[in-house]
Scaffold this motif. Structure first.
Motif, PDB file in Angstrom:
ATOM      1  N   SER A 158       0.640   8.907   1.602  1.00  0.00           N
ATOM      2  CA  SER A 158      -0.415   9.819   2.045  1.00  0.00           C
ATOM      3  C   SER A 158      -0.359  10.023   3.556  1.00  0.00           C
ATOM      4  O   SER A 158      -0.517  11.140   4.049  1.00  0.00           O
ATOM      5  CB  SER A 158      -1.794   9.290   1.651  1.00  0.00           C
ATOM      6  N   PHE A 159      -0.118   8.937   4.277  1.00  0.00           N
ATOM      7  CA  PHE A 159       0.015   9.036   5.724  1.00  0.00           C
ATOM      8  C   PHE A 159       1.195   9.931   6.094  1.00  0.00           C
ATOM      9  O   PHE A 159       1.094  10.786   6.981  1.00  0.00           O
ATOM     10  CB  PHE A 159       0.192   7.649   6.355  1.00  0.00           C
ATOM     11  N   PHE A 208      -7.751  14.867   0.549  1.00  0.00           N
ATOM     12  CA  PHE A 208      -8.299  13.982   1.564  1.00  0.00           C
ATOM     13  C   PHE A 208      -8.844  14.798   2.733  1.00  0.00           C
ATOM     14  O   PHE A 208      -8.330  15.845   3.088  1.00  0.00           O
ATOM     15  CB  PHE A 208      -7.259  12.966   2.044  1.00  0.00           C
ATOM     16  N   TRP A 234       0.261  13.571   5.445  1.00  0.00           N
ATOM     17  CA  TRP A 234      -0.714  14.015   6.434  1.00  0.00           C
ATOM     18  C   TRP A 234      -0.019  14.255   7.777  1.00  0.00           C
ATOM     19  O   TRP A 234      -0.226  15.272   8.431  1.00  0.00           O
ATOM     20  CB  TRP A 234      -1.819  12.984   6.573  1.00  0.00           C
ATOM     21  N   GLU A 267       0.841  -1.195   0.000  1.00  0.00           N
ATOM     22  CA  GLU A 267       0.000   0.000   0.000  1.00  0.00           C
ATOM     23  C   GLU A 267       0.877   1.245   0.000  1.00  0.00           C
ATOM     24  O   GLU A 267       0.749   2.109   0.865  1.00  0.00           O
ATOM     25  CB  GLU A 267      -0.934   0.012   1.225  1.00  0.00           C
ATOM     26  N   GLU A 275      -0.899   4.693   0.110  1.00  0.00           N
ATOM     27  CA  GLU A 275      -1.487   4.986   1.402  1.00  0.00           C
ATOM     28  C   GLU A 275      -0.400   5.368   2.404  1.00  0.00           C
ATOM     29  O   GLU A 275      -0.588   6.267   3.227  1.00  0.00           O
ATOM     30  CB  GLU A 275      -2.295   3.792   1.929  1.00  0.00           C
ATOM     31  N   TYR A 276       0.741   4.712   2.313  1.00  0.00           N
ATOM     32  CA  TYR A 276       1.848   5.012   3.209  1.00  0.00           C
ATOM     33  C   TYR A 276       2.363   6.428   2.963  1.00  0.00           C
ATOM     34  O   TYR A 276       2.595   7.186   3.898  1.00  0.00           O
ATOM     35  CB  TYR A 276       2.959   3.981   3.006  1.00  0.00           C
TER      36      TYR A 276
END
Length: 156
Positions: A94-95, A137, A98, A88, A91-92
């Motif tokens: 994006s984390f 997001f 963020w 992922e 997603e990693y």
């Protein structure tokens, strides 16, 4: 005949034991990232998070069938690139974005629960500045009343 295989196995074992720990340290408040040292380097490198160059590629098999995605992060200052190896990877990343945006609430999940109120109060004292990194997001506050306060004070 077996001696070359034993030598190769011992060399591989030595490299594995001597290989440095691969960890990425994210400093949210100062906007810095410390990335893993290479086999040759003696120390980790620390740079500004917003100076990283990030790009995504597709990986293929021998018959050019798409087998996955990778994200490469390049430090232009030291001309060093490392790969986010994860199923992922988007997603990693994006984390990471963020989390590194100190003007947004802490990411979802239980790992940050004990720090959420302190982070909210810090951002409230700073006037709920707009996010450092644009994103599509949704980043909700922990409670609806905190979300209302952010909209009233910060306007976003």
């Amino acid at each position: 005949m077996i001696i070359p295989f034993i030598i190769i196995a011992l060399i591989s074992l030595m490299i594995h034991v001597m290989e440095p720990v691969k960890e990425i340290v994210l400093d949210r408040l100062n906007g810095k990232i410390t990335y893993p040292k290479t086999f040759i380097d003696k120390e980790h490198r620390t740079i500004e998070f917003d100076s990283l160059h990030v790009y995504r590629t597709l990986t293929t098999s021998g018959d050019f069938a798409i087998t996955g995605k990778k994200i490469f992060i390049k430090d232009r200052k030291f001309n060093y690139t490392w790969t986010l190896k994860s199923n992922e990877c988007l997603e990693y990343w994006s984390f990471m974005v963020w989390y590194m945006d100190k003007n947004r609430p802490l990411p979802l999940g239980t790992a940050f629960n004990e720090y959420r109120l302190q982070d909210f109060e810090r951002r409230k004292a700073e006037g709920f500045s707009k996010p450092l990194f644009p994103g599509t997001f949704h980043t909700p506050e922990r409670t609806p009343s905190q979300h209302r306060q952010r909209k009233e004070i910060g306007g976003w």
